[in-house]
Design an enzyme around this catalytic site. Structure first.
Site, PDB file in Angstrom:
ATOM      1  N   ASP A 104       0.494  12.276 -16.215  1.00  0.00           N
ATOM      2  CA  ASP A 104       0.074  13.635 -15.845  1.00  0.00           C
ATOM      3  C   ASP A 104      -0.161  13.746 -14.349  1.00  0.00           C
ATOM      4  OD1 ASP A 104       0.167  14.633 -18.340  1.00  0.00           O
ATOM      5  OD2 ASP A 104      -2.007  14.647 -18.687  1.00  0.00           O
ATOM      6  N   SER A 141      -4.788  12.361   3.556  1.00  0.00           N
ATOM      7  CA  SER A 141      -3.822  11.868   2.567  1.00  0.00           C
ATOM      8  C   SER A 141      -2.694  12.863   2.393  1.00  0.00           C
ATOM      9  CB  SER A 141      -4.566  11.692   1.242  1.00  0.00           C
ATOM     10  OG  SER A 141      -3.668  11.513   0.178  1.00  0.00           O
ATOM     11  N   LYS A 148     -10.345  15.749   0.430  1.00  0.00           N
ATOM     12  CA  LYS A 148      -9.598  15.559   1.691  1.00  0.00           C
ATOM     13  C   LYS A 148      -9.301  16.921   2.324  1.00  0.00           C
ATOM     14  CE  LYS A 148      -9.424  11.078   1.344  1.00  0.00           C
ATOM     15  NZ  LYS A 148     -10.322  10.267   2.160  1.00  0.00           N
ATOM     16  N   TYR A 175     -10.462  14.493  -6.046  1.00  0.00           N
ATOM     17  CA  TYR A 175     -10.311  13.574  -4.913  1.00  0.00           C
ATOM     18  C   TYR A 175      -9.536  14.255  -3.786  1.00  0.00           C
ATOM     19  CZ  TYR A 175      -7.983  10.174  -1.955  1.00  0.00           C
ATOM     20  OH  TYR A 175      -7.476   9.529  -0.854  1.00  0.00           O
ATOM     21  N   SER A 196     -19.330  -0.602  -2.274  1.00  0.00           N
ATOM     22  CA  SER A 196     -19.130  -0.037  -3.617  1.00  0.00           C
ATOM     23  C   SER A 196     -17.726  -0.356  -4.131  1.00  0.00           C
ATOM     24  CB  SER A 196     -19.365   1.477  -3.619  1.00  0.00           C
ATOM     25  OG  SER A 196     -18.562   2.115  -2.637  1.00  0.00           O
ATOM     26  N   ALA A 244     -14.616   5.578   4.674  1.00  0.00           N
ATOM     27  CA  ALA A 244     -15.489   5.492   3.502  1.00  0.00           C
ATOM     28  C   ALA A 244     -15.284   6.684   2.573  1.00  0.00           C
ATOM     29  CB  ALA A 244     -16.947   5.419   3.947  1.00  0.00           C
TER      30      ALA A 244
HETATM   31  P1  NAD Z   1     -11.034   1.252  -0.390  1.00  0.00           P
HETATM   32  O1  NAD Z   1     -11.778   1.694  -1.604  1.00  0.00           O
HETATM   33  O2  NAD Z   1     -10.463  -0.121  -0.391  1.00  0.00           O
HETATM   34  O3  NAD Z   1     -11.937   1.431   0.918  1.00  0.00           O
HETATM   35  C1  NAD Z   1     -12.970   2.385   1.001  1.00  0.00           C
HETATM   36  C2  NAD Z   1     -14.210   1.648   1.425  1.00  0.00           C
HETATM   37  O4  NAD Z   1     -15.284   2.594   1.596  1.00  0.00           O
HETATM   38  C3  NAD Z   1     -14.689   0.620   0.400  1.00  0.00           C
HETATM   39  O5  NAD Z   1     -14.880  -0.613   1.053  1.00  0.00           O
HETATM   40  C4  NAD Z   1     -16.008   1.184  -0.139  1.00  0.00           C
HETATM   41  O6  NAD Z   1     -16.920   0.153  -0.450  1.00  0.00           O
HETATM   42  C5  NAD Z   1     -16.459   2.044   1.027  1.00  0.00           C
HETATM   43  N1  NAD Z   1     -17.305   3.211   0.677  1.00  0.00           N
HETATM   44  C6  NAD Z   1     -17.079   4.176  -0.259  1.00  0.00           C
HETATM   45  N2  NAD Z   1     -18.072   5.093  -0.217  1.00  0.00           N
HETATM   46  C7  NAD Z   1     -18.937   4.694   0.757  1.00  0.00           C
HETATM   47  C8  NAD Z   1     -20.147   5.224   1.277  1.00  0.00           C
HETATM   48  N3  NAD Z   1     -20.691   6.355   0.798  1.00  0.00           N
HETATM   49  N4  NAD Z   1     -20.759   4.559   2.293  1.00  0.00           N
HETATM   50  C9  NAD Z   1     -20.229   3.409   2.790  1.00  0.00           C
HETATM   51  N5  NAD Z   1     -19.096   2.865   2.326  1.00  0.00           N
HETATM   52  C10 NAD Z   1     -18.451   3.499   1.324  1.00  0.00           C
HETATM   53  O7  NAD Z   1      -9.883   2.339  -0.135  1.00  0.00           O
HETATM   54  P2  NAD Z   1      -8.665   2.317   0.881  1.00  0.00           P
HETATM   55  O8  NAD Z   1      -7.408   2.283   0.079  1.00  0.00           O
HETATM   56  O9  NAD Z   1      -8.893   1.309   1.935  1.00  0.00           O
HETATM   57  O10 NAD Z   1      -8.788   3.780   1.458  1.00  0.00           O
HETATM   58  C11 NAD Z   1      -9.479   4.045   2.668  1.00  0.00           C
HETATM   59  C12 NAD Z   1      -9.434   5.532   2.935  1.00  0.00           C
HETATM   60  O11 NAD Z   1      -8.075   5.957   2.975  1.00  0.00           O
HETATM   61  C13 NAD Z   1     -10.114   6.380   1.857  1.00  0.00           C
HETATM   62  O12 NAD Z   1     -10.757   7.465   2.493  1.00  0.00           O
HETATM   63  C14 NAD Z   1      -8.951   6.871   1.029  1.00  0.00           C
HETATM   64  O13 NAD Z   1      -9.260   8.094   0.393  1.00  0.00           O
HETATM   65  C15 NAD Z   1      -7.887   7.046   2.088  1.00  0.00           C
HETATM   66  N6  NAD Z   1      -6.519   6.981   1.572  1.00  0.00           N
HETATM   67  C16 NAD Z   1      -6.122   5.900   0.854  1.00  0.00           C
HETATM   68  C17 NAD Z   1      -4.822   5.848   0.360  1.00  0.00           C
HETATM   69  C18 NAD Z   1      -4.347   4.692  -0.462  1.00  0.00           C
HETATM   70  O14 NAD Z   1      -3.327   4.822  -1.155  1.00  0.00           O
HETATM   71  N7  NAD Z   1      -5.016   3.537  -0.439  1.00  0.00           N
HETATM   72  C19 NAD Z   1      -3.930   6.895   0.643  1.00  0.00           C
HETATM   73  C20 NAD Z   1      -4.378   7.989   1.395  1.00  0.00           C
HETATM   74  C21 NAD Z   1      -5.684   8.019   1.850  1.00  0.00           C
HETATM   75  C1  WQD Z   2       3.291   5.537  -7.287  1.00  0.00           C
HETATM   76  C2  WQD Z   2       4.432   5.725  -8.280  1.00  0.00           C
HETATM   77  C3  WQD Z   2       3.758   6.490 -10.444  1.00  0.00           C
HETATM   78  C4  WQD Z   2       1.567   2.905 -11.622  1.00  0.00           C
HETATM   79  C5  WQD Z   2      -1.770   7.937  -5.184  1.00  0.00           C
HETATM   80  C6  WQD Z   2      -2.649   9.131  -4.918  1.00  0.00           C
HETATM   81  C7  WQD Z   2      -2.448   9.620  -3.510  1.00  0.00           C
HETATM   82  C8  WQD Z   2      -2.645   8.480  -2.501  1.00  0.00           C
HETATM   83  C9  WQD Z   2      -1.821   7.284  -2.859  1.00  0.00           C
HETATM   84  C10 WQD Z   2      -4.907   8.500  -1.760  1.00  0.00           C
HETATM   85  C11 WQD Z   2       4.270   6.994  -9.107  1.00  0.00           C
HETATM   86  C12 WQD Z   2       4.359   5.112 -10.526  1.00  0.00           C
HETATM   87  C13 WQD Z   2       2.309   3.826 -10.914  1.00  0.00           C
HETATM   88  C14 WQD Z   2       2.130   2.295 -12.790  1.00  0.00           C
HETATM   89  C15 WQD Z   2       4.138   3.562 -12.431  1.00  0.00           C
HETATM   90  N1  WQD Z   2      -3.987   8.015  -2.479  1.00  0.00           N
HETATM   91  N2  WQD Z   2       3.566   4.147 -11.307  1.00  0.00           N
HETATM   92  N3  WQD Z   2       3.398   2.669 -13.147  1.00  0.00           N
HETATM   93  O1  WQD Z   2       0.371   8.518  -7.423  1.00  0.00           O
HETATM   94  O2  WQD Z   2       2.003   8.341  -5.485  1.00  0.00           O
HETATM   95  O3  WQD Z   2      -0.407   8.336  -5.025  1.00  0.00           O
HETATM   96  O4  WQD Z   2      -2.061   6.916  -4.236  1.00  0.00           O
HETATM   97  O5  WQD Z   2      -4.932   9.463  -1.080  1.00  0.00           O
HETATM   98  O6  WQD Z   2      -3.363  10.651  -3.310  1.00  0.00           O
HETATM   99  O7  WQD Z   2      -2.336  10.146  -5.850  1.00  0.00           O
HETATM  100  O8  WQD Z   2       0.578   6.354  -6.084  1.00  0.00           O
HETATM  101  O9  WQD Z   2       0.727   3.972  -6.622  1.00  0.00           O
HETATM  102  O10 WQD Z   2      -0.400   5.518  -8.277  1.00  0.00           O
HETATM  103  O11 WQD Z   2       2.059   5.662  -7.979  1.00  0.00           O
HETATM  104  O12 WQD Z   2       5.270   3.868 -12.799  1.00  0.00           O
HETATM  105  O13 WQD Z   2       1.498   1.508 -13.486  1.00  0.00           O
HETATM  106  O14 WQD Z   2       4.396   4.638  -9.207  1.00  0.00           O
HETATM  107  O15 WQD Z   2       4.183   7.284 -11.524  1.00  0.00           O
HETATM  108  O16 WQD Z   2       5.552   7.521  -9.281  1.00  0.00           O
HETATM  109  P1  WQD Z   2       0.689   7.967  -6.096  1.00  0.00           P
HETATM  110  P2  WQD Z   2       0.648   5.306  -7.253  1.00  0.00           P
END
Ligand code: NAD
Ligand code: WQD
Length: 334
Positions: free
Chosen positions: A293, A124, A153, A149, A34, A81
């Site tokens: 926001d 996260s 978590k 979201y 997805s 996922a």
């Molecule tokens: P991503 O979207 O690249 O990877 C998630 C993967 O899960 C995707 O490949 C998607 O196709 C798959 N997926 C989603 N729903 C599914 C389902 N129901 N069944 C099977 N597959 C499914 O995201 P990512 O950045 O690699 O993040 C991975 C995990 O880490 C997520 O749980 C995300 O919430 C968490 N996370 C990410 C960040 C970040 O900044 N990237 C930060 C903190 C936590």
């Molecule tokens: C980083 C900084 C923005 C885009 C998010 C989720 C968090 C986690 C990681 C999953 C901030 C600034 C961004 C742009 C900008 N994900 N920014 N211009 O918001 O810290 O965290 O991703 O769990 O839950 O909330 O990450 O990369 O969006 O932003 O100035 O076009 O960059 O304001 O200060 P964030 P981000």
């Protein structure tokens, strides 16, 4: 170990599968694609010389999961996922609660049927919510969030905690990631979101590639040294290695453990922009816009527990993160 990696075709999952295979583990990927492309599996094979087993499957599909467990010996799960776009989750809360909660629940139920007891969960830093002072420490009690979201978590952390209370021989590691950026050194894997990126580094990558005109920095009037927000950016390969360390720990432990994965350092948006320019010898067009926001001024990890418990600490520099991000972004989509 034979490790089932849900979401293993995604950004963090694919890097983790590479580290698993390089360390001699076997990886079984379950991903419904997805938010990922099927050719990631080929790319993992190109990098490692090994092809992970791949099921295109929705994790909410318990019969599908039963088939995976029947066809493979599964020693542990890493559960990536999930849907992850904070803004989208505010607009589509039901989709987020359904996908993220049901996929975790379905996995736990099928694990129980097959006697699998090791679960590493992608949590996260968002679970520290808006009210805790930084650096964030695992023992902080105000576990809450400001988006649907983030609440998924918090809720899955709760479910895993309750499950471990009921099943003391189960082990759940709640990995609280800070801000992963960067890409695999091959340039074959990285963060390539569909549409216009929400996160900072993929946005910078598109601007650098000329696909977007300029970066808008969301606010420069925060109470931080240069007025822009500070975050704890860590290299995705360090994060992937953290999962291997968590698996090793889970192999020999029971119960629930929350662990931060971050560097312990705060970097501002402007600092990251300038580091990207220096590392890649280019100028990045940007303007200062209004605050976004929901953004918090500053937060970063207390990274001590990961070091003590897992023997893990981030090793890549901000320069590594910026260089590898560009190395991936300049070829992404080609
Ligand atoms: P991503 O979207 O690249 O990877 C998630 C993967 O899960 C995707 O490949 C998607 O196709 C798959 N997926 C989603 N729903 C599914 C389902 N129901 N069944 C099977 N597959 C499914 O995201 P990512 O950045 O690699 O993040 C991975 C995990 O880490 C997520 O749980 C995300 O919430 C968490 N996370 C990410 C960040 C970040 O900044 N990237 C930060 C903190 C936590
Ligand atoms: C980083 C900084 C923005 C885009 C998010 C989720 C968090 C986690 C990681 C999953 C901030 C600034 C961004 C742009 C900008 N994900 N920014 N211009 O918001 O810290 O965290 O991703 O769990 O839950 O909330 O990450 O990369 O969006 O932003 O100035 O076009 O960059 O304001 O200060 P964030 P981000």
């Amino acid at each position: 170990m034979n490790v089932l990696v849900t979401g293993g075709a995604g950004y963090i999952g694919s890097h983790t599968v590479v580290e698993l295979l390089n360390a001699g583990h076997n990886a079984i990927i379950v991903d419904d694609l997805s938010n990922a492309k099927a050719d990631v599996i080929d790319r993992i094979e190109t990098i490692t010389g090994k092809r992970p087993v791949f099921y295109k499957l929705d994790c909410k599909d318990k019969d599908g999961l039963r088939k995976v467990f029947s066809e493979n010996q599964v020693d542990a799960i890493i559960h990536f996922a999930a849907f992850k776009a904070v803004g989208e989750s505010v607009k589509k809360p039901l989709q987020y609660y359904r996908n993220n909660l049901d996929s975790a629940m379905a996995m736990l139920e099928v694990m129980e049927e097959f006697g699998c007891k090791k679960f590493v969960f992608s949590s996260s830093a968002t679970v520290y919510g808006p009210n805790n002072p930084h650096p964030y420490k695992e023992e902080m009690k105000a576990i809450e969030s400001s988006s649907p979201y983030g609440w998924t978590k918090v809720m899955i952390e709760r479910i895993l905690t309750d499950y471990c209370t009921a099943h003391p021989d189960f082990c759940a590691i709640l990995l609280r990631y800070f801000n992963p950026i960067g890409a695999h050194e091959s340039g074959l894997l990285g963060d390539d979101p569909n549409g216009i990126p929400n996160n900072l580094m993929p946005y910078i990558g598109r601007v650098a590639a000329g696909q977007l005109e300029k970066l808008t920095i969301f606010g420069d009037d925060y109470p931080t040294p240069d007025g822009t927000c500070q975050r704890d950016y860590l290299h995705v390969v360090d994060l992937a290695v953290g999962h291997l360390k968590a698996l090793e720990y889970a192999e020999n432990h029971e119960g629930v453990e929350a662990i931060n994965l971050g560097t312990g350092n705060g970097i501002s948006v402007l600092e990251l922009v300038h580091a990207f320019e220096t590392a890649n010898d280019m100028k990045l067009p940007y303007v200062i816009g209004p605050r976004r926001d929901g953004d918090l001024p500053a937060f970063w990890a207390d990274a001590g527990k990961a070091k003590t418990l897992l023997g893990w600490e981030a090793t890549h520099t901000v320069e590594d993160m910026c260089r590898s991000s560009w190395n991936f972004a300049k070829n992404a989509g080609k």
